[in-house]
Design an enzyme around this catalytic site. Structure first.
Site, short mmCIF file in Angstrom:
data_model
loop_
_atom_site.label_atom_id
_atom_site.label_comp_id
_atom_site.label_asym_id
_atom_site.label_seq_id
_atom_site.Cartn_x
_atom_site.Cartn_y
_atom_site.Cartn_z
N VAL A 95 -41.72 -55.96 -11.44
CA VAL A 95 -42.24 -57.03 -10.60
C VAL A 95 -42.10 -58.36 -11.34
O VAL A 95 -42.53 -58.49 -12.48
CB VAL A 95 -43.72 -56.76 -10.22
CG1 VAL A 95 -44.25 -57.87 -9.32
CG2 VAL A 95 -43.87 -55.41 -9.54
N ARG A 149 -44.53 -53.61 -14.55
CA ARG A 149 -43.41 -52.68 -14.55
C ARG A 149 -43.93 -51.27 -14.41
O ARG A 149 -44.92 -50.90 -15.04
CB ARG A 149 -42.64 -52.83 -15.86
CG ARG A 149 -41.50 -51.86 -16.05
CD ARG A 149 -40.85 -52.05 -17.38
NE ARG A 149 -39.93 -53.17 -17.40
CZ ARG A 149 -38.64 -53.08 -17.07
NH1 ARG A 149 -38.14 -51.93 -16.71
NH2 ARG A 149 -37.86 -54.14 -17.12
N GLY A 150 -43.28 -50.50 -13.56
CA GLY A 150 -43.62 -49.08 -13.44
C GLY A 150 -42.39 -48.27 -13.76
O GLY A 150 -41.43 -48.80 -14.33
N ALA A 188 -39.88 -49.49 -10.79
CA ALA A 188 -39.98 -50.85 -10.23
C ALA A 188 -40.30 -51.85 -11.32
O ALA A 188 -40.93 -51.53 -12.32
CB ALA A 188 -41.07 -50.89 -9.17
N LYS A 210 -41.04 -57.39 -6.03
CA LYS A 210 -41.02 -56.03 -6.58
C LYS A 210 -39.63 -55.45 -6.37
O LYS A 210 -39.23 -55.16 -5.24
CB LYS A 210 -42.08 -55.17 -5.91
CG LYS A 210 -42.21 -53.76 -6.46
CD LYS A 210 -43.41 -53.01 -5.89
CE LYS A 210 -43.52 -51.61 -6.48
NZ LYS A 210 -44.65 -50.84 -5.94
N LEU A 215 -44.24 -59.59 -14.33
CA LEU A 215 -45.64 -59.46 -13.92
C LEU A 215 -46.12 -58.05 -14.15
O LEU A 215 -47.30 -57.80 -14.40
CB LEU A 215 -45.79 -59.84 -12.44
CG LEU A 215 -45.55 -61.30 -12.08
CD1 LEU A 215 -45.53 -61.48 -10.57
CD2 LEU A 215 -46.62 -62.18 -12.72
N ASP A 272 -53.52 -43.77 -5.39
CA ASP A 272 -53.29 -44.28 -6.73
C ASP A 272 -54.20 -45.49 -7.00
O ASP A 272 -53.76 -46.48 -7.58
CB ASP A 272 -51.82 -44.64 -6.92
CG ASP A 272 -51.37 -44.62 -8.38
OD1 ASP A 272 -52.11 -44.10 -9.24
OD2 ASP A 272 -50.28 -45.15 -8.66
P1 ADP Z 1 -45.52 -49.52 -9.63
O1 ADP Z 1 -45.32 -48.67 -8.44
O2 ADP Z 1 -44.34 -49.58 -10.53
O3 ADP Z 1 -46.80 -49.23 -10.36
P2 ADP Z 1 -46.84 -51.90 -8.62
O4 ADP Z 1 -46.68 -52.29 -7.20
O5 ADP Z 1 -48.14 -51.28 -9.01
O6 ADP Z 1 -45.60 -51.00 -9.05
O7 ADP Z 1 -46.59 -53.19 -9.53
C1 ADP Z 1 -46.61 -53.06 -10.94
C2 ADP Z 1 -47.45 -54.16 -11.54
O8 ADP Z 1 -46.89 -55.43 -11.21
C3 ADP Z 1 -48.89 -54.22 -11.03
O9 ADP Z 1 -49.73 -53.33 -11.74
C4 ADP Z 1 -49.23 -55.69 -11.30
O10 ADP Z 1 -49.55 -55.89 -12.64
C5 ADP Z 1 -47.90 -56.40 -11.01
N1 ADP Z 1 -47.88 -56.84 -9.61
C6 ADP Z 1 -47.54 -56.10 -8.52
N2 ADP Z 1 -47.64 -56.80 -7.39
C7 ADP Z 1 -48.06 -58.03 -7.73
C8 ADP Z 1 -48.39 -59.22 -6.98
N3 ADP Z 1 -48.28 -59.24 -5.66
N4 ADP Z 1 -48.82 -60.30 -7.67
C9 ADP Z 1 -48.92 -60.26 -9.01
N5 ADP Z 1 -48.64 -59.18 -9.77
C10 ADP Z 1 -48.21 -58.06 -9.15
MG MG Z 2 -48.80 -49.52 -9.86
#
Ligand code: ADP
Ligand code: MG
Length: 329
Positions: A46, A40-41, A44, A61, A38, A158
């Site tokens: 997801v 990726r950072g 992390a 996540k 879904l 952020d």
């Molecule tokens: P990071 O800290 O790595 O940026 P995020 O929490 O922003 O992590 O999650 C990375 C990406 O994963 C998000 O930008 C989104 O695209 C997807 N994502 C995160 N949480 C969800 C969720 N609850 N449902 C669907 N997609 C999600």
């Molecule tokens: Mg993010």
């Protein structure tokens, strides 16, 4: 050695959580949907998963506990604590469960099926890009979520289109704020200064290492509104340096063609947020009372669409086509 010590004492982190951490095997309880992630950072990933006993979909996540050779469990606990604190707000993504493994923690989050608003922000397709009415509705929801966080002395730090998700993309659903990895607790008698965030959305005081406050988020909301309405990132330069220069010089154009077509109050909304001095920016509550968000221009198509059942909307709508597959990344 010294650097490591300094970095460990991150201020503004919450350390108490109420949710119990599950040490059982995650995959005993959830089926991870194979294939595309879904999101990726840096630390992390997801993935979509299904809870075996309920069949319910979630977003898991997976977060590494060690990053750049340092133990970051405290930061993850903080992220959990903020999500827990925000369960009272429907505008913040829900936290269902937490698992802990040897090197990872898994946050089982409410699944936001519509993906990032980023996709619609940058879309050049007429049927995918937001209308001004869409932006007004979504912006109200973002502000409600952020107002809730600020009332609880949490700054997100952020806010950007990648961290604002949708419950569904067509028809356009409701927003869910995610990613509290950079969020902090602010309090009056303790100054918070940090250099972080995403270049395009970061406020001048962050670049100047000046105190961070709830107003720091309000700057990002100004940038967000600009991007959602125009598809243009107002401060983005050729490189980081140029972006930072544009921000600190408040080098932003209000003459873009896309902005001229909007309600005049939309421009004033953005301008109440993109102010160099944090104390001059509107608060989330003030934004919610701004004329742009007060006037619902629903005389046009909106009222008719709202009354019609979904099937009829599809037939009569020329601006959106719910059957089109969305291009989620
Ligand atoms: P990071 O800290 O790595 O940026 P995020 O929490 O922003 O992590 O999650 C990375 C990406 O994963 C998000 O930008 C989104 O695209 C997807 N994502 C995160 N949480 C969800 C969720 N609850 N449902 C669907 N997609 C999600
Ligand atoms: Mg993010």
């Amino acid at each position: 050695r010294r650097r490591a010590l300094l970095q460990r004492s991150v201020s503004g982190l919450l350390s108490e959580i109420r949710i119990s951490i599950n040490s059982e095997c995650f995959t005993d309880h959830y089926t991870v949907i194979p294939g595309k992630e879904l999101g990726r950072g840096k630390f992390a990933v997801v993935r979509k998963c299904v809870e075996k006993c309920t069949g319910q979909e979630y977003a898991a996540k997976f977060m590494r506990k060690r990053r750049k050779g340092q133990d970051c469990r405290m930061e993850i606990i903080h992220e959990i604590a903020v999500l827990e604190l925000a369960t009272a707000s429907p505008k913040v993504v829900g936290l269902h469960e937490v698992y802990e493994m040897a090197s990872e923690m898994v946050l089982v989050l409410e699944f936001a099926a519509g993906g990032e608003i980023f996709n619609q922000c940058v879309s050049h397709r007429e049927d995918e890009a937001f209308t001004e009415e869409d932006v007004k509705r979504l912006m109200k929801q973002i502000l409600e979520g952020v107002a809730f966080l600020h009332q609880n002395n949490i700054v997100h730090l952020d806010l950007k289109p990648q961290n604002i998700l949708l419950t569904s993309s067509s028809p356009l659903g409701d927003i869910k704020i995610v990613d509290f990895g950079l969020s902090r607790r602010v309090c009056n008698h303790h100054e918070l200064r940090e250099i972080m965030g995403t270049p395009e959305y970061v406020a001048p005081e962050v670049l100047n290492y000046e105190p961070i406050s709830t107003a720091t988020d309000m700057w990002s909301i100004g940038v967000l509104a600009y991007v959602m309405l125009t598809g243009i990132s107002p401060f983005l330069g050729e490189d980081k340096q140029e972006t930072f220069l544009n921000i600190s010089q408040l080098n932003v154009s209000y003459n873009e063609e896309e902005l001229q077509q909007l309600d005049r109050t939309a421009l004033s909304f953005i301008q109440t947020l993109l102010c160099k001095q944090p104390q001059d920016r509107a608060t989330a509550e003030q934004c919610l009372r701004h004329p742009w968000l007060q006037s619902s221009n629903s005389q046009e198509i909106q009222t008719e669409e709202e009354i019609l059942p979904l099937e009829d909307q599809v037939a009569s709508s020329t601006t959106s086509s719910p059957e089109c597959p969305s291009t989620t990344s």
